[in-house]
Structure formats: C-alpha cells, structure tokens
Design an enzyme around this catalytic site. Structure first.
Site, mmCIF file in Angstrom:
data_model
loop_
_atom_site.group_PDB
_atom_site.id
_atom_site.type_symbol
_atom_site.label_atom_id
_atom_site.label_comp_id
_atom_site.label_asym_id
_atom_site.label_seq_id
_atom_site.Cartn_x
_atom_site.Cartn_y
_atom_site.Cartn_z
ATOM 1 N N LEU B 78 0.995 -1.163 0.129
ATOM 2 C CA LEU B 78 -0.036 -0.050 0.177
ATOM 3 C C LEU B 78 1.024 1.217 -0.005
ATOM 4 O O LEU B 78 0.979 1.782 0.889
ATOM 5 C CB LEU B 78 -0.946 -0.132 1.159
ATOM 6 C CG LEU B 78 -2.223 -0.909 0.781
ATOM 7 C CD1 LEU B 78 -2.056 -2.295 1.131
ATOM 8 C CD2 LEU B 78 -3.282 -0.184 1.790
ATOM 9 N N GLU B 80 1.210 4.005 -2.621
ATOM 10 C CA GLU B 80 0.881 4.349 -3.765
ATOM 11 C C GLU B 80 1.759 5.555 -4.480
ATOM 12 O O GLU B 80 2.099 5.311 -5.643
ATOM 13 C CB GLU B 80 -0.705 5.348 -3.581
ATOM 14 C CG GLU B 80 -1.924 4.252 -3.365
ATOM 15 C CD GLU B 80 -1.927 3.986 -1.972
ATOM 16 O OE1 GLU B 80 -1.222 4.373 -1.214
ATOM 17 O OE2 GLU B 80 -3.048 3.026 -1.587
ATOM 18 N N ASP B 105 -9.666 7.770 -5.748
ATOM 19 C CA ASP B 105 -9.286 8.482 -4.552
ATOM 20 C C ASP B 105 -7.791 8.150 -4.128
ATOM 21 O O ASP B 105 -6.890 8.923 -3.597
ATOM 22 C CB ASP B 105 -10.120 8.321 -3.175
ATOM 23 C CG ASP B 105 -11.451 8.376 -3.522
ATOM 24 O OD1 ASP B 105 -12.309 9.509 -3.172
ATOM 25 O OD2 ASP B 105 -12.296 7.741 -4.472
ATOM 26 N N PHE B 106 -7.282 6.889 -4.317
ATOM 27 C CA PHE B 106 -6.116 6.532 -3.945
ATOM 28 C C PHE B 106 -4.796 7.016 -5.049
ATOM 29 O O PHE B 106 -3.785 7.119 -4.591
ATOM 30 C CB PHE B 106 -6.059 4.878 -4.042
ATOM 31 C CG PHE B 106 -6.869 4.270 -3.152
ATOM 32 C CD1 PHE B 106 -6.637 4.521 -1.635
ATOM 33 C CD2 PHE B 106 -8.099 3.709 -3.350
ATOM 34 C CE1 PHE B 106 -7.492 3.938 -0.608
ATOM 35 C CE2 PHE B 106 -8.944 3.114 -2.614
ATOM 36 C CZ PHE B 106 -8.772 3.230 -1.051
ATOM 37 N N HIS B 149 -14.259 7.829 -1.036
ATOM 38 C CA HIS B 149 -14.277 6.660 -1.962
ATOM 39 C C HIS B 149 -15.208 6.847 -3.169
ATOM 40 O O HIS B 149 -15.506 6.040 -3.774
ATOM 41 C CB HIS B 149 -14.783 5.490 -1.348
ATOM 42 C CG HIS B 149 -13.517 4.559 -0.541
ATOM 43 N ND1 HIS B 149 -12.730 4.978 -0.138
ATOM 44 C CD2 HIS B 149 -13.376 3.012 -0.793
ATOM 45 C CE1 HIS B 149 -11.948 3.949 0.245
ATOM 46 N NE2 HIS B 149 -12.591 2.953 0.027
#
Lengths: 344, 345
Positions: B78, B80, B105-106, B149
């Site tokens: 995780l 990004e 969103d990520f 999200h």
C-alpha cells in the site's frame, strides 16, 4: 571551537586509503584523483562566473562531495543507470556526462543536455546512463526502483544507483521504495550522501538521533556506511553493493557522510548566516577529499606537484573551451517550447 | 464480493442486440483488453492492490496472474506514491505498466509521481524518454462510498500537460480505449465508473482500438447538445430518450477522452443546435464542465442561443448516506429538465 562542530568528521583521514590502494593500478588511482579534480575545477569555474547571470539556473554545487560521486560512479559500467536528486553536477560528470552539453544546459541553450528544459537540477545524458533526476526530494527514488524492476523483468545485466541525501530518508516514499525494492530484490543501490543539512535545516531538527544506516537495514537489505571523503573506500563499498545487485540478490543502502563546502544553492558558503558554524566547515575542509587523496598519492610517490599542475592546466583548458562553446550556442526558439509535451 | 456489489447489481441497463455481434459484460471487455495486451507484448505488466486476489479488481483481472505469471500480474504494497513512481521508472525503461486502483481517491496519494514526474519527464529530458504507462481506476458512487471513496478526479488533472485522460462509457470503448491507452507512449489515466460495470455490450473478439482524443455522437438531434463522458453518457442518453418523446431532439456527444478534448465535435454540434448542456460525474467547478463551457464561450460564442448549462456535482464533498446522495448526484430527470428550460427559453 570544537564544541561548535555539530557534525564532526569521523573517518580515518588519509590513513584510510592504504587498505584499499593495493587493489588498484597507479594509473587508476591517479585517474580517480583527476576525475575529482575535474569536478572541483568545473564547479569552481561555475561558481566564479555565476554572478555574471549568464547561467540563469539555480546551482547546487558539489564542492566537498567529489569523492562520493567519483568513488560511486567509478564502480559502475557505462550501461548501468544513475538517477539523482537536484544536486546533479557530481553524478552527471562522474558518470561521464558531456561537459559541453552540461554548460550549454546551464546557459539555457538549445544544445543543452535536455534542450534548456531542465537547467542544472536536471542534467541527463542517457548515452552514458545518467538517466533521470528530480527536484522534489525523494521524487526520483521510486523511479529508480522502477528502472531496476524493468532491468530485472528484462533480465538485463545492469544495475541502478540512486543518489539521495539525508533528508530523503524523511520522505514517506523513501520507506515505500526501500520496502518494495527489498520485496522484489531489484538491482539497485541507494547511495545516501548524508551532508547533515537540508538547505539550512540541520539533521537534528529533522530526525531523532537515529542511525540512518540501521533504519535502512530494518527493511531487510544490507546497509553499509562508508567514509565519504575517501574515494577508494566509496568505490570499494559501491563495488560490493553493485556485485550483490548483479548477482540478483537485491538492493543495498549505503550511507555516505560528506560535507558540502558551499551553500545549499548558489555560489559561496552561507555558514556565516548562523545555521552552521564556520568552524564546522573548516574542520571538514581539513579533510577535503581532494586534499587527502593527493596527500596519500604524494606519500606513496604516485603523484607529483608537477603532474597535478599539468592536470590542472589540461582541465582548465577543457573547461574554458566548454564555456566558450556554451556561450556561442544558439538559444531555443518559441517553437521549441511546444516540442515533447507528448510523445508520438 | 465488494461491499457495493449489491448496488451495482441492482442497476438496470438496456440489453444490447445480439444480432449486432458478440455480447459481453463490461468487466469481461476490460479483462479481454488486459489479456490481449499481456499476450501480445512482453513489455506489458499489470500491478495494483488486489489484482491477484479473488475479487480481481471487480473481475477485470480475473485469471490473468495464472495465465501470465506473478512477475507480470502482481499485488503491491500500500505505497501509492512509490508504486506510481515504480510504474513511471519501469515505463521509462522499456516497459508498459498498467497500474490499477479500485478508486481514483487512491491516485491522489500519488499525485507527486503522476503530475510532477510521470507527466513531465518526456518534456523535461527533451524527448529522450517516453513514459508509456496506464493508471486505471474506477470511480465509486453510492452504498456509502462517501467523501473519500467516490471522487472523480479527472477535473484536477485537466490542467496537467503531458497527461491523457480517457473515460469509457461502453464495454466496446472500455476494451478499445484500454488497448489504445496501453499502446500510447504517454501516461494515460483511464477512469472507469463503477456503475457501468454491470453493463453488457457488443464487443468484438480480438484486438481493436478506440482512438484517444476523438469523441463520438451517441445520438443525433438538432435542438440541443449534451456533452459528457463515462457514466454521464448513460444519464444523458436516458434524458435524450425522455426528451424525444416530447419532441426535443438532442445530440449526445461522448467525449471518450477528456484530455485532450475533441473540440471539433463539440463545436460542430453546437453550431447545429446552439444550445449546450455539459454533464459530468465530477464537480462542476474547475473541471470538465468548466472547460467545455469555456470552449463554447471562446470558440462557439456566435452559435450560442442560450447560456451553457453545467450539470455535475455541487461544490460539496460526497455524502455517504443514501438520502443525501439523492440530492447530491444529478440524474436523467435533472438533465431533461435543464434541456427543457434551454429549448423553451
């Protein structure tokens, strides 16, 4: 006075060369000295001319850090890749980057190494493996890891070295990159020049008294520390890390304590503004990497004053020619601005 | 099963006509594009959190790892920003990564690498390096997705030189645009919409491309131009069908690519209709609605018979609750109502 030295030199001075010197032919040793001297003289000439405002670019001089760049890049092949932070001059020149194209770039000319789109923070010469830089601290690190991943996926016999500084270890992406590179065992060396200051912020205001090397090691990769004023020690350590990477055994982190003799950016030193003590710089200047290596080479009768003078004259002539070339080079046109926004 | 599967399963779409060709699901179309690209080009690889897990990024990556190996289709930490940079670095060195996120969103975590690095390297090194990478993400909506999200972030990226952004609205386009994005030598963001994923469509077998930078008429009519992309086209078409029953005929233009925008098709249609409604899945301010509105003002002003109408999200974060969502998201009725107002004014 000594009490004002927040970050003292902890190496062995010119005594530190003996253990490594036997592994090198005299010519090779002199070649390493010449490479450092060349960078120093180029930097000093850039600095001398900077106030003329013909180089309309920020500069981040590597004066004081030449042994790190030369020691590191001398352990690499032409086909190996170097990525760098904003302080690019040393890595670019040590990797074999073209001096004329560098100075044209700094003079904003169209025949600069990146066509006047980069300036001094983005010296790139892909022909010699000077592959990419970033002016955002830590920004280049995952890109270098990605390059190493590509090398691994294509099964190429190459390694990547990424030049970073002590402040890079404060960026989240640095930890992310160490984690991923160790996970995938990609062929990369994290070469961390710890010069103790980020712009004018000392390490102590940015990090607890942690050991950067041990922090890197916690990501399950070998982490080494080497005297950054000793070109032979740097070369030896990087060679080991590169061999490790070439053998498919993954990344290595190397912490390299060094000292920049000049300000973060621009010409001259800014120690007198008070963020670091002038005495600290003076203490490191006493172990100037060029001075120490020259003392060692003189002590072992491999280098004479006369041969140094000869070298200096040769290099000065090369530098003068390169500046002349840059100043005589054409400026970009408006049409050049719109090139290479998108690739075909 | 993803937590919003129930909602997406409940959506009803018109069934495509099988006499027009092979009908497959949207997800299948994406999966086929990835498989074709992986199969035909050893430089392509697929990464992202969960691309090899049982839900397989909504099913789009199903079976790819077992077919192409864990070195070419792999899960990520995780991280990004680092993974965006790793993708860029690999792309700069001969690979073609497809970096998948289950929500845009990520991608916001990786803007430094996307905006400041990947999009600029080709320019910054004077064309020595290309950065052929795809950043794929599916816009969420509903089922409590809420403020963090369900963001559609393409508007924030419209002003970034060096990036391309594509937003498919049909299974045919999802496959053809993804193949074009993978073959493009620039960083391309491909934003899907979660609500389109249960849509079926006629999708040819094998390789084909939908060109990047070209819009398409989904419907022709002379009274008003409705412009958008992605799920906004679904709403726009529903509105146009309603309006046709009332004697109002709309051009519906699917931009397919929101950067660079196909200005010609918008201006051509505006020339014919004189009325423009821009519909977007994202915020109205500073985004696609604003950009198309500005295009009309700058280059289509003599054709405008009425002010441009923007239909997108208000300047408010997405709420999570079901009732508030009903006030938040535009629907076909709102588009139709806006068109009526325009035509009758």
């Amino acid at each position: 006075m000594a009490s004002n030295i927040r970050y003292p030199y902890k190496g062995q001075g010119d005594q530190g060369f003996d253990v490594f010197a036997g592994a090198h032919a005299p010519d090779a040793l002199v070649g390493l000295y010449r490479a450092m001297l060349r960078i120093r003289l180029i930097e000093e000439e850039i600095e001398r001319r900077y106030h003329q405002d013909q180089m309309k670019t920020p500069i981040h001089l590597v004066i004081g850090q030449e042994a790190a760049a030369v020691g590191c890049c001398s352990a690499l092949r032409l086909s190996d890749l170097v990525y760098s932070s904003h302080r690019t001059h040393g890595a670019y020149l040590a990797k074999g980057g073209d001096l004329k194209m560098m100075l044209s770039e700094m003079h904003c000319r169209i025949n600069g190494c990146v066509g006047s789109r980069g300036g001094s923070m983005h010296l790139i010469d892909k022909a010699v493996g000077m592959a990419g830089t970033s002016a955002i601290v830590g920004g280049v690190v995952p890109i270098a890891v990605g390059a190493a991943l590509a090398i691994q996926m294509k099964r190429e016999d190459r390694v990547v070295v990424v030049f970073i500084g002590d402040a890079t270890t404060e960026e989240g992406v640095m930890a992310e990159s160490l984690n991923f590179s160790a996970l995938k065992k990609v062929p990369i060396v994290f070469f961390c020049e710890n010069n103790f200051y980020s712009v004018q912020s000392p390490l102590a205001t940015r990090q607890p008294a942690r050991d950067i090397r041990a922090w890197a090691e916690s990501h399950r990769m070998p982490a080494l520390s080497v005297d950054g004023v000793n070109v032979l020690a740097v070369r030896d350590t990087v060679s080991k890390a590169v061999a490790h990477a070439r053998a498919g055994r993954g990344p290595t982190f190397i912490e390299v304590p060094v000292y920049r003799f000049r300000a973060h950016g621009g010409a001259g030193d800014d120690s007198k503004t008070g963020y670091r003590d002038v005495a600290e710089r003076a203490a490191w200047e006493a172990v100037d990497p060029l001075l120490l290596f020259r003392q060692f080479l003189a002590r072992t009768a491999q280098l004479t004053d006369a041969s140094v003078m000869h070298m200096e004259a040769e290099i000065a002539s090369e530098i003068a020619g390169a500046f002349e070339h840059a100043l005589a080079s054409p400026n970009p046109t408006e049409a050049d601005l719109y090139r290479h926004v998108y690739a075909d | 099963m993803p937590w919003d599967e129930g909602l997406v399963n409940s959506l009803v779409y018109d069934k495509p006509d099988p006499s027009e060709g092979r009908v497959v699901s949207y997800v299948q179309a994406v999966n086929e594009a990835l498989a074709l690209a992986l199969d035909s080009d050893p430089e392509v690889f697929v990464l992202g959190q969960g691309v090899d897990d049982p839900t397989a990024m909504f099913g789009t990556t199903k079976g790819l790892q077992s077919k192409f190996g864990s070195h070419r289709v792999f899960d990520t930490p995780l991280s990004e920003e680092a993974m965006m940079g790793v993708s860029a670095g690999a792309a700069m060195n001969g690979m073609r990564p497809v970096y998948m996120h289950n929500r845009p969103d990520f991608v916001l975590l990786a803007f430094n690498q996307l905006v400041t690095h990947a999009a600029k390297f080709h320019f910054m090194d004077n064309g020595q390096t290309t950065v052929p990478m795809v950043v794929w993400a599916a816009i969420g909506r509903g089922w409590g997705s809420g403020a963090q999200h369900s963001q559609a972030i393409h508007g924030m990226l419209l002003g970034v030189p060096g990036l391309k952004i594509v937003m498919p609205s049909t299974p045919y386009d999802a496959k053809g645009l993804l193949l074009s994005a993978i073959l493009d030598n620039n960083p391309v963001c491909l934003f899907e919409h979660r609500w389109l994923m249960k849509k079926d469509g006629v999708v040819p077998e094998g390789f084909y491309r939908v060109p990047i930078g070209k819009g398409i008429y989904r419907r022709r009519g002379g009274d008003v131009t409705i412009v958008g992309a992605s799920h906004a086209i679904e709403l726009g078409m529903q509105a146009a069908t309603q309006l046709a029953g009332e004697g109002i005929e709309a051009d519906v233009i699917d931009l397919r690519t929101v950067k660079p925008i196909d200005e010609q098709i918008v201006l051509e249609s505006l020339h014919n209709t004189g009325r423009l409604v821009v519909v977007d899945t994202a915020w109205m301010k500073g985004g696609l609605c604003a950009e198309i509105g500005c295009l009309a003002a700058e280059k289509g002003f003599p054709d405008l018979k009425a002010p441009v109408v923007r239909i997108g999200l208000p300047d408010v974060p997405a709420p999570a609750g079901f009732t508030l969502e009903q006030f938040y998201y535009p629907d076909a009725a709102r588009i139709a109502s806006a068109v009526r107002g325009l035509v009758r004014s």
